[in-house]
Design a protein around this motif. Sequence first.
Motif, PDB file in Angstrom:
ATOM      1  N   LYS A  15     -34.174  17.365   7.146  1.00 25.03           N
ATOM      2  CA  LYS A  15     -35.134  17.807   8.166  1.00 25.03           C
ATOM      3  C   LYS A  15     -34.677  19.120   8.808  1.00 25.03           C
ATOM      4  CE  LYS A  15     -36.959  13.230   9.007  1.00 25.03           C
ATOM      5  NZ  LYS A  15     -38.113  13.457   8.178  1.00 25.03           N
ATOM      6  N   PHE A  16     -33.361  19.276   8.986  1.00 28.95           N
ATOM      7  CA  PHE A  16     -32.842  20.537   9.530  1.00 28.95           C
ATOM      8  C   PHE A  16     -32.939  21.660   8.502  1.00 28.95           C
ATOM      9  CE2 PHE A  16     -30.830  17.465  12.385  1.00 28.95           C
ATOM     10  CZ  PHE A  16     -31.164  18.028  13.610  1.00 28.95           C
ATOM     11  N   VAL A  17     -32.790  21.319   7.227  1.00 30.42           N
ATOM     12  CA  VAL A  17     -32.954  22.318   6.158  1.00 30.42           C
ATOM     13  C   VAL A  17     -34.386  22.840   6.173  1.00 30.42           C
ATOM     14  CG1 VAL A  17     -33.019  22.647   3.645  1.00 30.42           C
ATOM     15  CG2 VAL A  17     -31.111  21.409   4.692  1.00 30.42           C
ATOM     16  N   GLU A  18     -35.368  21.928   6.323  1.00 29.29           N
ATOM     17  CA  GLU A  18     -36.770  22.339   6.380  1.00 29.29           C
ATOM     18  C   GLU A  18     -37.007  23.284   7.559  1.00 29.29           C
ATOM     19  OE1 GLU A  18     -38.930  18.654   6.537  1.00 29.29           O
ATOM     20  OE2 GLU A  18     -38.369  18.124   4.488  1.00 29.29           O
ATOM     21  N   ALA A  19     -36.395  22.978   8.701  1.00 28.90           N
ATOM     22  CA  ALA A  19     -36.547  23.847   9.878  1.00 28.90           C
ATOM     23  C   ALA A  19     -35.863  25.193   9.647  1.00 28.90           C
ATOM     24  CB  ALA A  19     -35.971  23.158  11.108  1.00 28.90           C
ATOM     25  N   ALA A  20     -34.697  25.183   9.014  1.00 26.31           N
ATOM     26  CA  ALA A  20     -33.956  26.424   8.756  1.00 26.31           C
ATOM     27  C   ALA A  20     -34.711  27.316   7.767  1.00 26.31           C
ATOM     28  CB  ALA A  20     -32.563  26.103   8.223  1.00 26.31           C
ATOM     29  N   GLU A  31     -27.110  25.760  13.056  1.00 27.67           N
ATOM     30  CA  GLU A  31     -25.994  25.162  13.804  1.00 27.67           C
ATOM     31  C   GLU A  31     -25.875  23.677  13.471  1.00 27.67           C
ATOM     32  OE1 GLU A  31     -26.251  26.024  18.028  1.00 27.67           O
ATOM     33  OE2 GLU A  31     -27.046  28.027  17.603  1.00 27.67           O
ATOM     34  N   ALA A  32     -27.006  22.997  13.388  1.00 28.86           N
ATOM     35  CA  ALA A  32     -26.987  21.573  13.004  1.00 28.86           C
ATOM     36  C   ALA A  32     -26.446  21.414  11.585  1.00 28.86           C
ATOM     37  CB  ALA A  32     -28.383  20.981  13.109  1.00 28.86           C
ATOM     38  N   LEU A  33     -26.853  22.310  10.702  1.00 30.14           N
ATOM     39  CA  LEU A  33     -26.385  22.234   9.313  1.00 30.14           C
ATOM     40  C   LEU A  33     -24.879  22.460   9.219  1.00 30.14           C
ATOM     41  CD1 LEU A  33     -29.338  24.029   7.511  1.00 30.14           C
ATOM     42  CD2 LEU A  33     -28.819  21.572   7.568  1.00 30.14           C
ATOM     43  N   PHE A  35     -22.710  21.313  11.362  1.00 29.18           N
ATOM     44  CA  PHE A  35     -22.133  19.991  11.626  1.00 29.18           C
ATOM     45  C   PHE A  35     -22.174  19.137  10.365  1.00 29.18           C
ATOM     46  CE2 PHE A  35     -23.160  20.977  16.130  1.00 29.18           C
ATOM     47  CZ  PHE A  35     -21.948  20.637  16.718  1.00 29.18           C
ATOM     48  N   TYR A  36     -23.318  19.148   9.681  1.00 30.92           N
ATOM     49  CA  TYR A  36     -23.444  18.349   8.460  1.00 30.92           C
ATOM     50  C   TYR A  36     -22.506  18.838   7.359  1.00 30.92           C
ATOM     51  CZ  TYR A  36     -27.259  15.480  10.104  1.00 30.92           C
ATOM     52  OH  TYR A  36     -28.005  14.561  10.790  1.00 30.92           O
ATOM     53  N   ARG A  37     -22.332  20.158   7.242  1.00 34.11           N
ATOM     54  CA  ARG A  37     -21.396  20.690   6.240  1.00 34.11           C
ATOM     55  C   ARG A  37     -20.003  20.113   6.463  1.00 34.11           C
ATOM     56  NH1 ARG A  37     -24.258  25.302   6.480  1.00 34.11           N
ATOM     57  NH2 ARG A  37     -23.036  26.199   8.172  1.00 34.11           N
ATOM     58  N   GLU A  38     -19.568  20.063   7.724  1.00 33.92           N
ATOM     59  CA  GLU A  38     -18.235  19.548   8.035  1.00 33.92           C
ATOM     60  C   GLU A  38     -18.151  18.044   7.769  1.00 33.92           C
ATOM     61  OE1 GLU A  38     -14.274  19.634   9.016  1.00 33.92           O
ATOM     62  OE2 GLU A  38     -15.662  21.249   8.486  1.00 33.92           O
ATOM     63  N   ILE A  39     -19.188  17.311   8.130  1.00 34.89           N
ATOM     64  CA  ILE A  39     -19.204  15.856   7.874  1.00 34.89           C
ATOM     65  C   ILE A  39     -19.070  15.590   6.379  1.00 34.89           C
ATOM     66  CG2 ILE A  39     -20.674  13.790   7.907  1.00 34.89           C
ATOM     67  CD1 ILE A  39     -21.833  14.942  10.602  1.00 34.89           C
ATOM     68  N   PHE A  40     -19.871  16.279   5.580  1.00 36.45           N
ATOM     69  CA  PHE A  40     -19.840  16.033   4.137  1.00 36.45           C
ATOM     70  C   PHE A  40     -18.594  16.618   3.481  1.00 36.45           C
ATOM     71  CE2 PHE A  40     -24.432  15.192   4.791  1.00 36.45           C
ATOM     72  CZ  PHE A  40     -24.414  13.885   4.329  1.00 36.45           C
ATOM     73  N   ARG A  41     -17.978  17.624   4.069  1.00 39.54           N
ATOM     74  CA  ARG A  41     -16.691  18.132   3.568  1.00 39.54           C
ATOM     75  C   ARG A  41     -15.633  17.042   3.713  1.00 39.54           C
ATOM     76  NH1 ARG A  41     -12.063  19.691   5.117  1.00 39.54           N
ATOM     77  NH2 ARG A  41     -12.518  19.506   7.329  1.00 39.54           N
ATOM     78  N   THR A  67     -19.454  13.152  17.930  1.00 39.93           N
ATOM     79  CA  THR A  67     -19.607  13.183  19.387  1.00 39.93           C
ATOM     80  C   THR A  67     -20.082  14.561  19.840  1.00 39.93           C
ATOM     81  OG1 THR A  67     -17.890  11.500  19.626  1.00 39.93           O
ATOM     82  CG2 THR A  67     -18.416  12.797  21.584  1.00 39.93           C
ATOM     83  N   LYS A  68     -19.494  15.596  19.266  1.00 44.22           N
ATOM     84  CA  LYS A  68     -19.923  16.972  19.585  1.00 44.22           C
ATOM     85  C   LYS A  68     -21.354  17.220  19.114  1.00 44.22           C
ATOM     86  CE  LYS A  68     -15.318  19.009  19.238  1.00 44.22           C
ATOM     87  NZ  LYS A  68     -14.450  19.862  18.412  1.00 44.22           N
ATOM     88  N   PHE A  69     -21.668  16.719  17.929  1.00 43.86           N
ATOM     89  CA  PHE A  69     -23.006  16.892  17.377  1.00 43.86           C
ATOM     90  C   PHE A  69     -24.050  16.188  18.256  1.00 43.86           C
ATOM     91  CE2 PHE A  69     -25.950  16.025  13.522  1.00 43.86           C
ATOM     92  CZ  PHE A  69     -26.710  17.139  13.809  1.00 43.86           C
ATOM     93  N   LYS A  70     -23.724  14.994  18.721  1.00 45.02           N
ATOM     94  CA  LYS A  70     -24.651  14.245  19.595  1.00 45.02           C
ATOM     95  C   LYS A  70     -24.894  15.017  20.887  1.00 45.02           C
ATOM     96  CE  LYS A  70     -26.759  10.255  20.886  1.00 45.02           C
ATOM     97  NZ  LYS A  70     -26.776  10.017  22.221  1.00 45.02           N
ATOM     98  N   ALA A  71     -23.850  15.573  21.473  1.00 47.47           N
ATOM     99  CA  ALA A  71     -24.013  16.373  22.705  1.00 47.47           C
ATOM    100  C   ALA A  71     -24.894  17.587  22.421  1.00 47.47           C
ATOM    101  CB  ALA A  71     -22.647  16.804  23.237  1.00 47.47           C
ATOM    102  N   TRP A  72     -24.678  18.216  21.265  1.00 40.41           N
ATOM    103  CA  TRP A  72     -25.490  19.369  20.874  1.00 40.41           C
ATOM    104  C   TRP A  72     -26.959  18.959  20.719  1.00 40.41           C
ATOM    105  CZ3 TRP A  72     -28.612  20.715  16.825  1.00 40.41           C
ATOM    106  CH2 TRP A  72     -28.908  22.076  16.681  1.00 40.41           C
ATOM    107  N   LEU A  73     -27.213  17.810  20.073  1.00 40.53           N
ATOM    108  CA  LEU A  73     -28.577  17.314  19.889  1.00 40.53           C
ATOM    109  C   LEU A  73     -29.239  17.012  21.229  1.00 40.53           C
ATOM    110  CD1 LEU A  73     -28.026  14.898  16.872  1.00 40.53           C
ATOM    111  CD2 LEU A  73     -29.462  16.949  16.853  1.00 40.53           C
ATOM    112  N   ASN A  74     -28.489  16.376  22.132  1.00 45.98           N
ATOM    113  CA  ASN A  74     -29.035  16.054  23.453  1.00 45.98           C
ATOM    114  C   ASN A  74     -29.442  17.318  24.197  1.00 45.98           C
ATOM    115  OD1 ASN A  74     -28.876  13.253  23.294  1.00 45.98           O
ATOM    116  ND2 ASN A  74     -26.767  13.225  24.012  1.00 45.98           N
ATOM    117  N   GLN A  75     -28.632  18.354  24.078  1.00 44.81           N
ATOM    118  CA  GLN A  75     -28.947  19.623  24.738  1.00 44.81           C
ATOM    119  C   GLN A  75     -30.157  20.283  24.065  1.00 44.81           C
ATOM    120  OE1 GLN A  75     -25.733  22.419  24.754  1.00 44.81           O
ATOM    121  NE2 GLN A  75     -26.750  23.796  26.183  1.00 44.81           N
ATOM    122  N   ALA A  76     -30.191  20.254  22.740  1.00 46.19           N
ATOM    123  CA  ALA A  76     -31.286  20.873  21.993  1.00 46.19           C
ATOM    124  C   ALA A  76     -32.611  20.167  22.268  1.00 46.19           C
ATOM    125  CB  ALA A  76     -30.980  20.859  20.496  1.00 46.19           C
TER     126      ALA A  76
END
Length: 192
Positions: A15-20, A31-33, A35-41, A67-76
């Motif tokens: 869904k973030f790829v579609e937005a990007a 920015e969301a992607l 986070f995902y790059r690091e998770i999958f790394r 935890t950082k990603f969730k805070a980022w999502l909450n702010q976004a």
Amino acid sequence: GKIIEVACNVHARRKFVEAADLLKSPGRPHEALAFYREIFRIERRIRDWSDEERLRERQEKTVPLLTKFKAWLNQAMHSVLPKDTFGIAVNYALKHWVALTNFTKAGHLEASNNFAERCMRVVAVGRKAFLLVGSERAGHAAAIYYSLVESCKANKVNPLTYLTYVLTHARDKSITLPTPDEFAATDNRQIA
């Protein structure tokens, strides 16, 4: 209470790829992607580790990242339009957050369900043919056999050998028929 939902992070990421893809220059979806790059790394690095090691590494590295990603999502969330492609991605991730992060609670769980989807591709491709399976009872039987065949493949057991054994011994009440993983462990009848 024993079954928990483990959502697919690849679906959420998509869904973030579609937005990007709608942006001409890097923006918040990118920015969301990140986070995902690091998770999958992390997931690629620990793929072959034991369940205990994977759990420990996820608790040490992935959970703080999430935890950082969730805070980022909450702010976004406070600065997006709900029907906007990016807003849909943010809201999806937040709505399914618990299920998306459940993979960090056990080493044997996966961050994505791509493997399960590949197993179900046969069913999806043959969906129209299954409309002609004959009856609801026949449909249930087909579902059972598909599940057994895919379980055999996942456990590196020859499906024909396993099903022949099970069907040959189905009426023998003196034995307990093995599941595909038990069959692989006891009889060691692997796919060549």
